[in-house]
Design a protein around this motif. Structure first.
Motif, mmCIF file in Angstrom:
data_model
loop_
_atom_site.group_PDB
_atom_site.id
_atom_site.type_symbol
_atom_site.label_atom_id
_atom_site.label_comp_id
_atom_site.label_asym_id
_atom_site.label_seq_id
_atom_site.Cartn_x
_atom_site.Cartn_y
_atom_site.Cartn_z
ATOM 1 N N ASN A 69 -92.663 19.278 68.954
ATOM 2 C CA ASN A 69 -93.025 19.917 70.184
ATOM 3 C C ASN A 69 -92.374 19.218 71.618
ATOM 4 O O ASN A 69 -92.585 20.307 72.480
ATOM 5 N N GLU A 70 -91.691 18.279 71.542
ATOM 6 C CA GLU A 70 -90.899 17.913 72.484
ATOM 7 C C GLU A 70 -89.555 18.754 72.737
ATOM 8 O O GLU A 70 -88.813 18.561 73.742
ATOM 9 N N GLY A 71 -89.347 19.345 71.718
ATOM 10 C CA GLY A 71 -87.816 20.427 71.712
ATOM 11 C C GLY A 71 -87.293 20.349 70.325
ATOM 12 O O GLY A 71 -87.387 19.251 69.403
ATOM 13 N N TYR A 72 -86.569 21.363 70.071
ATOM 14 C CA TYR A 72 -86.038 21.657 68.821
ATOM 15 C C TYR A 72 -84.399 20.638 68.736
ATOM 16 O O TYR A 72 -83.998 20.691 67.647
ATOM 17 N N ASN A 73 -84.100 20.090 69.921
ATOM 18 C CA ASN A 73 -83.120 19.264 69.603
ATOM 19 C C ASN A 73 -83.308 18.188 68.883
ATOM 20 O O ASN A 73 -82.394 17.152 68.250
ATOM 21 N N PHE A 74 -84.640 17.779 68.685
ATOM 22 C CA PHE A 74 -85.130 16.552 67.745
ATOM 23 C C PHE A 74 -84.485 16.750 66.373
ATOM 24 O O PHE A 74 -83.996 15.680 65.997
ATOM 25 N N ILE A 75 -84.416 17.902 65.782
ATOM 26 C CA ILE A 75 -84.114 18.247 64.413
ATOM 27 C C ILE A 75 -82.541 17.712 64.370
ATOM 28 O O ILE A 75 -82.063 17.195 63.401
ATOM 29 N N PHE A 76 -81.860 18.196 65.449
ATOM 30 C CA PHE A 76 -80.311 17.848 65.524
ATOM 31 C C PHE A 76 -80.048 16.235 65.600
ATOM 32 O O PHE A 76 -79.274 15.908 65.045
ATOM 33 N N LYS A 77 -80.741 15.633 66.586
ATOM 34 C CA LYS A 77 -80.726 14.269 66.542
ATOM 35 C C LYS A 77 -80.999 13.544 65.306
ATOM 36 O O LYS A 77 -80.333 12.667 64.893
ATOM 37 N N ALA A 78 -82.101 14.091 64.639
ATOM 38 C CA ALA A 78 -82.551 13.434 63.346
ATOM 39 C C ALA A 78 -81.342 13.756 62.418
ATOM 40 O O ALA A 78 -80.940 12.689 61.403
ATOM 41 N N ALA A 79 -80.781 14.801 62.191
ATOM 42 C CA ALA A 79 -79.681 15.086 61.326
ATOM 43 C C ALA A 79 -78.522 14.180 61.749
ATOM 44 O O ALA A 79 -77.651 13.597 60.872
ATOM 45 N N SER A 80 -78.183 13.872 63.031
ATOM 46 C CA SER A 80 -77.024 13.282 63.343
ATOM 47 C C SER A 80 -77.238 11.623 62.864
ATOM 48 O O SER A 80 -76.306 11.110 62.376
ATOM 49 N N PHE A 81 -78.377 11.319 62.770
ATOM 50 C CA PHE A 81 -78.757 9.767 62.683
ATOM 51 C C PHE A 81 -78.838 9.754 61.068
ATOM 52 O O PHE A 81 -77.995 8.702 60.654
ATOM 53 N N ALA A 82 -79.173 10.776 60.442
ATOM 54 C CA ALA A 82 -78.978 10.815 58.981
ATOM 55 C C ALA A 82 -77.617 10.850 58.572
ATOM 56 O O ALA A 82 -77.024 10.101 57.546
ATOM 57 N N GLN A 83 -76.758 11.477 59.152
ATOM 58 C CA GLN A 83 -75.272 11.522 58.761
ATOM 59 C C GLN A 83 -74.711 10.338 58.995
ATOM 60 O O GLN A 83 -74.016 9.574 58.337
ATOM 61 N N LYS A 84 -74.856 9.624 60.297
ATOM 62 C CA LYS A 84 -74.361 8.354 60.652
ATOM 63 C C LYS A 84 -74.874 7.264 59.309
ATOM 64 O O LYS A 84 -73.828 6.404 59.022
ATOM 65 N N ALA A 85 -76.135 7.374 58.993
ATOM 66 C CA ALA A 85 -76.585 6.451 58.026
ATOM 67 C C ALA A 85 -75.739 6.624 56.532
ATOM 68 O O ALA A 85 -75.616 5.771 56.062
ATOM 69 N N SER A 86 -75.622 7.789 56.377
ATOM 70 C CA SER A 86 -74.879 8.210 55.043
ATOM 71 C C SER A 86 -73.766 7.772 55.108
ATOM 72 O O SER A 86 -73.177 7.219 54.065
ATOM 73 N N ASN A 87 -72.895 8.014 56.352
ATOM 74 C CA ASN A 87 -71.519 7.449 56.415
ATOM 75 C C ASN A 87 -71.578 5.959 56.244
ATOM 76 O O ASN A 87 -70.686 5.545 55.600
#
Length: 50
Positions: free
Chosen positions: A21-39
């Protein structure tokens, strides 16, 4: 235990709904954090193997 799991699931899903609801950039931020955690995890595994 079941009620607690259902409550936790509802809180989790509501956090995603709020983010969308706050904006679709949320999913990109979540994906970025997930990638950093995976790395980080994969890097730790590589260090342990050496």
């Amino acid at each position: 235990m079941k009620n607690e799991t259902e409550k936790d699931s509802a809180v989790y899903l509501n956090s995603w709904i709020k983010g969308f609801n706050e904006g679709y950039n949320f999913i990109f931020k979540a994906a970025s954090f997930a990638q950093k955690a995976s790395n980080f995890v994969l890097g730790q595994q590589l260090m342990e193997q050496e």
